[in-house]
Design a protein around this motif. Sequence first.
Motif, PDB file in Angstrom:
ATOM      1  N   UNK A 165       0.054   9.101  41.792  1.00 34.55           N
ATOM      2  CA  UNK A 165       0.746  10.176  41.078  1.00 34.55           C
ATOM      3  C   UNK A 165      -0.216  11.082  40.306  1.00 34.55           C
ATOM      4  N   UNK A 166      -1.125  10.509  39.535  1.00 32.43           N
ATOM      5  CA  UNK A 166      -2.058  11.336  38.763  1.00 32.43           C
ATOM      6  C   UNK A 166      -2.996  12.135  39.669  1.00 32.43           C
ATOM      7  N   UNK A 167      -3.481  11.506  40.721  1.00 32.98           N
ATOM      8  CA  UNK A 167      -4.347  12.209  41.661  1.00 32.98           C
ATOM      9  C   UNK A 167      -3.584  13.376  42.304  1.00 32.98           C
ATOM     10  N   UNK A 168      -2.354  13.142  42.665  1.00 32.84           N
ATOM     11  CA  UNK A 168      -1.528  14.197  43.255  1.00 32.84           C
ATOM     12  C   UNK A 168      -1.369  15.365  42.276  1.00 32.84           C
ATOM     13  N   UNK A 169      -1.042  15.074  41.045  1.00 34.59           N
ATOM     14  CA  UNK A 169      -0.854  16.127  40.044  1.00 34.59           C
ATOM     15  C   UNK A 169      -2.148  16.914  39.838  1.00 34.59           C
ATOM     16  N   UNK A 170      -3.250  16.196  39.789  1.00 33.88           N
ATOM     17  CA  UNK A 170      -4.545  16.841  39.540  1.00 33.88           C
ATOM     18  C   UNK A 170      -4.977  17.707  40.720  1.00 33.88           C
ATOM     19  N   UNK A 171      -4.818  17.205  41.940  1.00 37.30           N
ATOM     20  CA  UNK A 171      -5.312  17.951  43.096  1.00 37.30           C
ATOM     21  C   UNK A 171      -4.368  19.043  43.563  1.00 37.30           C
ATOM     22  N   UNK A 172      -3.080  18.858  43.398  1.00 33.95           N
ATOM     23  CA  UNK A 172      -2.113  19.843  43.882  1.00 33.95           C
ATOM     24  C   UNK A 172      -1.757  20.887  42.836  1.00 33.95           C
ATOM     25  N   UNK A 173      -1.749  20.491  41.567  1.00 37.28           N
ATOM     26  CA  UNK A 173      -1.245  21.390  40.531  1.00 37.28           C
ATOM     27  C   UNK A 173      -2.233  21.628  39.390  1.00 37.28           C
ATOM     28  N   UNK A 174      -3.398  21.013  39.470  1.00 35.69           N
ATOM     29  CA  UNK A 174      -4.397  21.212  38.438  1.00 35.69           C
ATOM     30  C   UNK A 174      -4.049  20.558  37.116  1.00 35.69           C
TER      31      UNK A 174
END
Length: 129
Positions: A108-117
């Motif tokens: 989840x955190x990786x997704x938020x960081x890579x997709x939405x900054x």
Amino acid sequence: MKHTTLDTQKLNQVQDLMSVFKDRYSGKAKAVKTADLLFHLKASGKGIISPQTLRELLGYIRHNDLLSPGFIVSNVNIGYWLSFEKEELSGYLDQELNRMSNQFQNLQLLHQRTKYGQKTALKTQQSLF
């Protein structure tokens, strides 16, 4: 896993695999590890397949529910088996949903960081369900 149509060779392998599970690996007491299953398929003249192809074929069987009312379940410690037992099927479903939920939380955190900054997870979605 991407489920597309299989070529004739793989469809034949699916049929062979389903027959093997019905005949030899029905019930938890008859669970089989990957290496033993691949050896049996080779020794019985069903062909040589890789562990990756085995997973693809099992995924196809599961995705299309080809052994209904049974289902090929698995456990990392004991292997694969064909189950018709409601408790086993329910336990397998719970195991897989828990695994998916853990994977979601881990990514989840990786997704938020890579997709939405964003550096923190969104507060609105805490699980898959």
